[in-house]
Design an enzyme around this catalytic site. Structure first.
Site, mmCIF file in Angstrom:
data_model
loop_
_atom_site.group_PDB
_atom_site.id
_atom_site.type_symbol
_atom_site.label_atom_id
_atom_site.label_comp_id
_atom_site.label_asym_id
_atom_site.label_seq_id
_atom_site.Cartn_x
_atom_site.Cartn_y
_atom_site.Cartn_z
ATOM 1 N N TYR A 140 27.217 49.893 36.412
ATOM 2 C CA TYR A 140 28.396 49.624 35.585
ATOM 3 C C TYR A 140 29.637 50.329 36.133
ATOM 4 O O TYR A 140 30.674 49.721 36.383
ATOM 5 C CB TYR A 140 28.140 50.087 34.135
ATOM 6 C CG TYR A 140 29.388 50.145 33.321
ATOM 7 C CD1 TYR A 140 29.953 48.973 32.806
ATOM 8 C CD2 TYR A 140 30.078 51.341 33.111
ATOM 9 C CE1 TYR A 140 31.137 49.011 32.092
ATOM 10 C CE2 TYR A 140 31.259 51.388 32.406
ATOM 11 C CZ TYR A 140 31.785 50.218 31.897
ATOM 12 O OH TYR A 140 32.971 50.248 31.208
ATOM 13 N N LYS A 164 45.083 65.736 39.265
ATOM 14 C CA LYS A 164 44.296 65.302 38.097
ATOM 15 C C LYS A 164 43.959 66.525 37.250
ATOM 16 O O LYS A 164 42.952 67.189 37.485
ATOM 17 C CB LYS A 164 42.985 64.656 38.565
ATOM 18 C CG LYS A 164 43.133 63.324 39.252
ATOM 19 C CD LYS A 164 43.031 62.113 38.358
ATOM 20 C CE LYS A 164 42.052 62.170 37.234
ATOM 21 N NZ LYS A 164 42.471 61.334 36.089
HETATM 22 C C1 B12 Z 1 37.785 52.114 34.875
HETATM 23 C C2 B12 Z 1 37.599 52.931 33.630
HETATM 24 C C3 B12 Z 1 36.587 53.881 33.629
HETATM 25 C C4 B12 Z 1 35.726 54.163 34.842
HETATM 26 C C5 B12 Z 1 36.488 55.134 35.757
HETATM 27 C C6 B12 Z 1 36.191 54.981 37.225
HETATM 28 C C7 B12 Z 1 37.056 55.865 38.043
HETATM 29 N N1 B12 Z 1 36.467 56.544 39.013
HETATM 30 O O1 B12 Z 1 38.255 55.932 37.847
HETATM 31 C C8 B12 Z 1 34.489 54.753 34.164
HETATM 32 C C9 B12 Z 1 33.558 53.631 33.820
HETATM 33 C C10 B12 Z 1 33.750 55.808 34.956
HETATM 34 C C11 B12 Z 1 35.093 55.299 32.878
HETATM 35 C C12 B12 Z 1 34.507 56.292 32.140
HETATM 36 C C13 B12 Z 1 35.013 56.772 30.948
HETATM 37 N N2 B12 Z 1 36.064 56.279 30.278
HETATM 38 CO CO1 B12 Z 1 37.222 54.902 30.983
HETATM 39 N N3 B12 Z 1 38.327 53.455 31.417
HETATM 40 C C14 B12 Z 1 38.427 52.736 32.499
HETATM 41 C C15 B12 Z 1 39.454 51.614 32.295
HETATM 42 C C16 B12 Z 1 38.707 50.367 31.942
HETATM 43 C C17 B12 Z 1 40.380 51.313 33.457
HETATM 44 C C18 B12 Z 1 41.040 52.505 34.108
HETATM 45 C C19 B12 Z 1 41.380 52.182 35.552
HETATM 46 O O2 B12 Z 1 40.767 52.679 36.453
HETATM 47 N N4 B12 Z 1 42.336 51.282 35.788
HETATM 48 C C20 B12 Z 1 42.748 50.896 37.140
HETATM 49 C C21 B12 Z 1 43.749 51.929 37.655
HETATM 50 C C22 B12 Z 1 44.283 51.521 39.007
HETATM 51 O O3 B12 Z 1 44.756 51.931 36.734
HETATM 52 P P1 B12 Z 1 45.335 53.262 36.030
HETATM 53 O O4 B12 Z 1 44.490 54.423 36.273
HETATM 54 O O5 B12 Z 1 45.750 52.952 34.665
HETATM 55 O O6 B12 Z 1 46.625 53.518 36.927
HETATM 56 C C23 B12 Z 1 47.782 52.738 36.829
HETATM 57 C C24 B12 Z 1 48.815 53.372 35.927
HETATM 58 O O7 B12 Z 1 48.272 54.009 34.796
HETATM 59 C C25 B12 Z 1 49.549 54.301 36.821
HETATM 60 N N5 B12 Z 1 49.003 55.606 37.176
HETATM 61 C C26 B12 Z 1 47.811 56.189 36.885
HETATM 62 N N6 B12 Z 1 47.739 57.393 37.444
HETATM 63 C C27 B12 Z 1 48.868 57.614 38.100
HETATM 64 C C28 B12 Z 1 49.321 58.708 38.835
HETATM 65 C C29 B12 Z 1 50.567 58.652 39.441
HETATM 66 C C30 B12 Z 1 51.026 59.783 40.267
HETATM 67 C C31 B12 Z 1 51.403 57.528 39.257
HETATM 68 C C32 B12 Z 1 52.712 57.475 39.858
HETATM 69 C C33 B12 Z 1 50.950 56.433 38.502
HETATM 70 C C34 B12 Z 1 49.691 56.485 37.946
HETATM 71 O O8 B12 Z 1 49.601 53.558 38.004
HETATM 72 C C35 B12 Z 1 48.420 52.786 38.179
HETATM 73 C C36 B12 Z 1 48.846 51.469 38.721
HETATM 74 O O9 B12 Z 1 48.846 50.441 37.816
HETATM 75 C C37 B12 Z 1 40.261 52.180 31.080
HETATM 76 C C38 B12 Z 1 40.869 51.127 30.171
HETATM 77 C C39 B12 Z 1 41.932 50.312 30.848
HETATM 78 N N7 B12 Z 1 41.730 49.029 30.983
HETATM 79 O O10 B12 Z 1 42.907 50.853 31.306
HETATM 80 C C40 B12 Z 1 39.204 53.033 30.353
HETATM 81 C C41 B12 Z 1 39.628 54.257 29.558
HETATM 82 C C42 B12 Z 1 40.693 54.994 30.327
HETATM 83 N N8 B12 Z 1 38.400 55.053 29.505
HETATM 84 C C43 B12 Z 1 38.261 55.705 28.417
HETATM 85 C C44 B12 Z 1 37.175 56.585 28.132
HETATM 86 C C45 B12 Z 1 37.141 57.175 26.748
HETATM 87 C C46 B12 Z 1 36.189 56.895 29.085
HETATM 88 C C47 B12 Z 1 35.107 57.948 28.904
HETATM 89 C C48 B12 Z 1 35.741 59.291 28.654
HETATM 90 C C49 B12 Z 1 34.103 57.579 27.817
HETATM 91 C C50 B12 Z 1 33.173 58.682 27.447
HETATM 92 N N9 B12 Z 1 33.288 59.210 26.253
HETATM 93 O O11 B12 Z 1 32.343 59.054 28.221
HETATM 94 C C51 B12 Z 1 34.340 57.890 30.245
HETATM 95 C C52 B12 Z 1 34.253 59.203 30.975
HETATM 96 C C53 B12 Z 1 35.119 59.341 32.181
HETATM 97 C C54 B12 Z 1 35.489 60.726 32.605
HETATM 98 N N10 B12 Z 1 34.679 61.412 33.396
HETATM 99 O O12 B12 Z 1 36.530 61.211 32.265
HETATM 100 C C55 B12 Z 1 39.376 55.433 27.452
HETATM 101 C C56 B12 Z 1 40.354 56.577 27.286
HETATM 102 C C57 B12 Z 1 40.835 56.672 25.851
HETATM 103 C C58 B12 Z 1 42.102 57.409 25.622
HETATM 104 N N11 B12 Z 1 42.891 57.804 26.579
HETATM 105 O O13 B12 Z 1 42.410 57.627 24.472
HETATM 106 C C59 B12 Z 1 39.975 54.101 28.041
HETATM 107 C C60 B12 Z 1 41.456 53.893 27.779
HETATM 108 C C61 B12 Z 1 39.163 52.951 27.419
HETATM 109 C C62 B12 Z 1 39.250 52.900 25.920
HETATM 110 N N12 B12 Z 1 40.164 52.127 25.368
HETATM 111 O O14 B12 Z 1 38.495 53.559 25.242
HETATM 112 N N13 B12 Z 1 36.226 54.660 32.570
#
Ligand code: B12
Ligand SMILES: Nc1nc2c(ncn2[C@@H]2O[C@H](COP(=O)(O)OP(=O)(O)OP(=O)(O)O)[C@@H](O)[C@H]2O)c(=O)[nH]1
Ligand SMILES: [Mg+2]
Lengths: 317, 663
Positions: free
Chosen positions: B171, B535
């Site tokens: 997953y 991070k």
């Molecule tokens: C993928 C994902 C995971 C993966 C992570 C894989 C990994 N190695 O990153 C896995 C399956 C492991 C995971 C696990 C968990 N997840 Co998760 N996950 C997601 C998910 C679906 C997508 C995040 C993602 O990677 N997006 C793709 C990347 C490229 O996008 P991004 O990080 O958002 O970055 C973009 C912007 O935010 C921004 N950005 C981000 N960082 C930075 C930094 C800089 C410098 C800049 C300029 C821009 C920037 O730019 C990016 C470009 O678009 C989100 C929900 C969602 N759809 O967003 C939930 C989400 C983040 N997860 C969540 C949760 C709760 C968890 C867990 C904690 C659950 C648990 N209790 O165990 C676990 C534990 C993870 C941990 N160790 O912390 C919650 C967080 C809730 C909150 N914030 O209130 C979310 C929002 C889902 C939800 N609605 O419940 N998760």
């Protein structure tokens, strides 16, 4: 933060380790406007200003990619700190030539206490000189050696590229992978200059590391280089061999004519600066590398790098 | 064979991944969910519990009760399961590094309900390789981590025989960008590593039982036909591995058993209602074909990309499962794809790719040795996925096509359409923990921990002293600290250094334009524009930080990225030592309100005045306070165009350094 070169040199002379970030920001600056400040800094840490060579031990740690250099540094930093010695790490990362940018990953491997100001780590991209030093590394090492007990330079390479770090470091440790015959080949064929200390990493892998260590020792003996220590280390728990390595580095340094090595480093540095600034054409104007070396040999032994560079540039005119 | 089943199949187990704030509040939530027809429990623990820190540990700051329930000791487990008959329940616990500990608490809590371990049913996730690769809640180095897993399996096979001691997870790999082939190959390689480790600790004749207790936790993306084929391919490979590598021939033991959470990475912040369609289609991928149907399913909610789901959001997703299982005729037929040319072709294609990739991992010496390789490969795959979305090659409705939208009424409520955890929970948990420590027998605790330390250093099974610790009132942090002292700690590879470099002229024109600007600003600064991607906290969501780091490198910047789980002090030290021009912080776990200001303070104390930008899951309501605290820019999932973010960052650095905009 101030990048007044003379002031920074003063702080380093006074043992102020917190000057390190600003020192690096200055020496890494390529704009010609900053050149006088860099010169002032280097003059301020030259033997004339210090009343002798900078006391820090400049150690080069070099070896092929992924061999375990940074992890080894993590163990070394811990051991040096436990012994009360301050440490600056200059990690030179081979950068992606194609995009011009670089992901600097060495720091991530080094575990240190973030509140400890006696540890300083700066990662720098090697720029276009893959495997060599970053343009600023020589100046950084010379400056930091005035304040830090140990200045380590991590570079990637095996074979000829070590020579660059050998020009700067008091002691060069070449790190080799257990089981890989590279170092052995290079030493036997004479491609690689014999390092001051040879390190076989990943000793936790057992037999293979011990065998590599034995083979290297044998090769060195056959070349009549009995004195070169070969140390096997494990940088991951349970850490082993690190104290032995530190002893080997210290021993090398204790037997070293530091003044001669630093003199050679300053002259090589001046030559590298001129070559970088004016290219091969610039060197040709002073009779090529040989000519430049002869010219430098006539300069005062205590002369600082900016003075040497000026002498070369004057001769080229 | 008839085209109808003599009688409809029983539906899969229906769960909702839930837990937050406190054990008592989560217990109420579970009871509510069960009343709504949910048939099993799925416990989400908070990050301190998952990584082995007590609520009063400095590293737990901002994370207590946020994304899951805090369980610091037996009392919390009791409260969590209060009134839930554990003998009848099937409980899945998403717990890994501290799995042995949480299982022990569960077993002892059941004992207190007079339910014996033999009758307990459920799953501990307990898969550490994928924590190194994708999920980030590891605590100990690879060797000791694998030993803990093997110990747990050896224990449950005889003492808790109906328990699934490990869920091999693919997953999270898909969530980190894996292609279907990578998902299959890395999960199978991982399973092999686990089985080989167990084989060293149990008698050979028990390996059949061990094999049959290994279950999987998989993903299903929106390309649901191929995704279904992926599951069939996994079934084929699993059987093959069982027969050929472990000499198993019992048909039942060879069956590929899996649970699912469907894809969340593809769920969008824009037009969030579209996520419901995606979730439904993904649910079909894991239910449509009877020969590869899931045993248990949990679905994300429509507001996945906005923040935590509220009870109503989770109910909507549970109802999707119920409609599928009870209203449609899905469960009345044998396998729909038997003899399908398309399905067989897809399966063959995936098997071929997976076998090749399995061989590569084997060449590295197996899954544990290949962690660096696999991590880099995942970062590269994700990089490609994002590039295709940016270029429009991969359509995502509402993101890069059909973006015009009426305002969505779903997220307009006072709560912003998400669940927000009361920040007061942390103080409450600290106080409760203090009371727990005062009430227990300190000498019994010391003795239990001393025995744990002794066994950790020996070859004996860790479960014995772990159960004793649970009974003595030891805390999660104490248990984990004892093992950290025995085993050491570990930082997983980041994978970014190996990511394929973007080449000038071959990528997008926009990126080349940004490169020129990075170069120009670098000239003016005197050195290459340097960025720190940090991070803070326990958050393991690394995707965003990794992709930002790689793209910044491709845009010509020098990038320092030290991986996940850093303290504010570590970030400040790196920023200072490295002389960076800008700092980018990434937080997705909801701890930004506490952690970002702490990092800003640490930076100020270190004398770093570079601008700070933040990315991640930042609800609208938190944007203004963060900007007031000094954050220059904030990015969320809707800012999917990384090149634009880069352009923005260069402009910010130029502005802060008094460098005029380009002519
Ligand atoms: C993928 C994902 C995971 C993966 C992570 C894989 C990994 N190695 O990153 C896995 C399956 C492991 C995971 C696990 C968990 N997840 Co998760 N996950 C997601 C998910 C679906 C997508 C995040 C993602 O990677 N997006 C793709 C990347 C490229 O996008 P991004 O990080 O958002 O970055 C973009 C912007 O935010 C921004 N950005 C981000 N960082 C930075 C930094 C800089 C410098 C800049 C300029 C821009 C920037 O730019 C990016 C470009 O678009 C989100 C929900 C969602 N759809 O967003 C939930 C989400 C983040 N997860 C969540 C949760 C709760 C968890 C867990 C904690 C659950 C648990 N209790 O165990 C676990 C534990 C993870 C941990 N160790 O912390 C919650 C967080 C809730 C909150 N914030 O209130 C979310 C929002 C889902 C939800 N609605 O419940 N998760
Ligand atoms: N088993 C074992 N692995 C080690 C040891 N030292 C380093 N490693 C591993 O080797 C890999 C590379 O380590 P690094 O320290 O990054 O190597 P490096 O030479 O600095 O790499 P580059 O800077 O990329 O050239 C990592 O996966 C380390 O965990 C050791 O003593 N034993
Ligand atoms: Mg390194």
């Amino acid at each position: 933060m101030s990048d007044d070169g003379a002031a920074l040199a003063g702080r380093l002379r006074g043992g102020d380790l917190t000057a390190a970030p600003a020192v690096l920001n200055l020496v890494e600056n390529r704009s010609s406007a900053r050149r006088p400040e860099i010169d002032a800094l280097l003059r301020g840490v030259a033997p004339a200003a210090l009343g002798g060579e900078a006391p820090g031990h400049v150690v080069g740690v070099t070896g092929p990619p992924g061999v375990g250099k940074s992890t080894l540094l993590s163990a070394l930093v811990a051991a040096w700190r436990a012994a009360g010695r301050s440490v600056a790490v200059l990690a030179v990362d081979p950068s992606s030539k194609r995009s011009g940018g670089a992901l600097l990953g060495d720091r991530a491997r080094i575990v240190y206490d973030p509140e400890d100001t006696a540890v300083f780590i700066r990662s720098t991209a090697a720029g276009s000189r893959l495997g060599g030093l970053a343009p600023s590394t020589r100046a950084a090492a010379a400056a930091l050696a005035a304040a830090f007990d140990v200045v380590v330079i991590e570079t990637v390479g095996v074979g000829q590229s070590e020579t660059e770090v050998a020009e700067v470091a008091d002691t060069v440790a070449v790190v080799v992978q257990p089981g890989s015959g590279d170092a052995l080949q290079f030493i036997k064929s004479g491609i690689m200059e014999v390092p001051d200390v040879l390190v076989v990493t990943k000793a936790d892998l057992g037999q293979v590391a011990l065998r590599t260590r034995r083979d290297l020792s044998a090769a060195l003996r056959s070349l009549g280089e009995r004195g070169t220590p070969v140390v096997a280390v494990s940088s991951i728990a349970p850490v082993q061999g690190v104290d032995e390595l530190i002893a080997a580095l210290d021993e090398h340094r204790a037997g070293l004519d530091v003044a001669a090595r630093r003199l050679a480093a300053r002259r090589a540095g001046a030559l590298a600066d001129v070559a970088a600034e004016h290219g091969e054409a610039g060197l040709r104007a002073v009779g090529g590398r040989r000519g430049a070396e002869r010219l430098l040999a006539r300069e005062d032994e205590g002369a600082d790098v900016p003075t040497l560079v000026a002498a070369l540039e004057a001769a080229a005119r | 064979m008839s085209h109808r089943l003599p009688e409809p199949d029983r539906p899969w187990m229906m769960r909702t991944y839930a837990g937050h704030s406190t054990a008592a509040m989560s217990n109420a939530l579970y009871r509510g969910n069960l009343a709504k027809g949910q048939t099993g429990l799925s416990v989400a623990f908070d990050l301190p519990t998952q990584t082995g820190y007590d609520p009063d540990d400095p590293l737990a700051h901002g994370e207590v009760g946020k994304v899951g329930v805090p369980v610091a000791h037996l009392g919390d487990m009791r409260a969590l399961m209060d009134g839930i008959p554990l003998g009848d329940m099937n409980t899945s616990m998403t717990i890994n590094a501290t799995a042995a500990w949480l299982l022990a608490l569960y077993v002892v809590a059941a004992e207190e309900q007079n339910v014996e371990a033999r009758s307990l049913q459920g799953t501990t996730q307990n898969d550490i390789v994928k924590e190194f690769l994708a999920r980030g809640t590891y605590a100990f180095p690879p060797g000791p981590s694998m030993r803990l897993i093997a110990d747990m399996i050896a224990y449950t096979v005889t003492e808790v025989p109906k328990w699934n001691p490990i869920n091999i997870c693919s997953y999270h790999l898909q969530e980190a960008g894996a292609t279907p082939v990578q998902e299959i190959a890395y999960a199978m390689s991982n399973a092999i590593a686990v089985l080989d480790a167990v084989a060293e600790r149990v008698p050979a004749e028990r390996m059949g039982a061990v094999f049959s207790r290994i279950s999987f936790f998989v993903n299903a993306g929106v390309r649901f036909v191929e995704e279904h084929a992926k599951l069939r391919a996994m079934g084929v490979l699993w059987e093959e591995i069982g027969r050929e590598r472990y000499g198993i021939d019992d048909e039942r033991a060879l069956r590929f058993r899996y649970g699912v959470q469907v894809n969340s990475l593809g769920l969008t912040e824009q037009q969030p209602e579209n996520n419901v369609q995606r979730i439904v289609l993904e649910a079909l991928a894991v239910t449509l074909g009877r020969d590869a149907r899931a045993r248990a399913i949990q679905l994300p909610a429509w507001n996945e990309a906005l923040g935590l789901p509220r009870p109503w959001d989770q109910q909507w997703s549970l109802r999707i499962q119920q409609v599928l299982a009870y209203e449609t005729d899905l469960l009345e037929y044998p396998d729909l794809f038997e003899g399908s040319k398309v399905m067989d072709g897809l399966v063959a294609e995936l098997l071929e790719g997976a076998r090749a990739e399995l061989a590569v991992v084997a060449e590295h010496g197996g899954a544990v040795e290949a962690v660096s390789y696999m991590k880099a490969a995942l970062v590269d795959s994700h990089r490609d996925r994002i590039r295709r979305i940016e270029s429009g090659e991969l359509t995502v409705v509402g993101i890069n096509r059909y973006t015009e939208s009426e305002p969505s009424p779903l997220a307009t409520g006072e709560d912003g359409g998400i669940l927000t955890v009361d920040p007061g929970v942390e103080a409450e948990q600290r106080a409760a923990l203090r009371a727990w420590r005062e009430a227990r027998d300190a000498s019994a605790v010391d003795a239990a921990l001393a025995e744990l330390a002794r066994v950790a250093g020996s070859d004996e099974n860790i479960m014995g002293p772990t159960l004793a610790c649970a009974r003595a009132g030891v805390t999660t942090g104490e248990w984990a600290r004892t093992l950290r002292e025995a085993f050491g700690e570990y930082r997983a590879p980041t994978g970014v250094g190996e990511a394929t470099a973007g080449v000038r002229g071959s990528g997008s024109v926009e990126l080349d334009v940004v490169r020129d600007e990075v170069e120009r600003v670098g000239e003016a600064l005197g050195r290459t524009l340097k960025i720190l991607v940090g991070k803070p906290g326990l958050d393991g969501h690394s995707n965003g930080a990794e992709q930002i780091a790689v793209r910044a490198r491709d845009a010509g910047m020098d990038v320092v990225y030290d991986g996940i789980r850093l303290t504010p002090a570590q970030i400040a030290k790196s920023a200072l030592d490295e002389g960076v021009h800008v700092i980018g912080l990434s937080i997705l776990s909801g701890s930004h309100r506490e952690l970002i200001p702490t990092v800003l303070e640490a930076l100020a104390a270190a004398g770093v005045d570079a601008p700070v930008v933040v990315g991640g899951i930042i609800p609208d309501a938190d944007v203004a306070p963060l900007k007031e605290a000094g954050v220059a820019r904030i990015y969320t999932p809707k800012d999917f165009e990384l090149t634009r973010i880069m352009r923005d960052i260069v402009a910010l650095v130029a502005e802060r350094n008094g460098i005029a905009a380009p002519a």
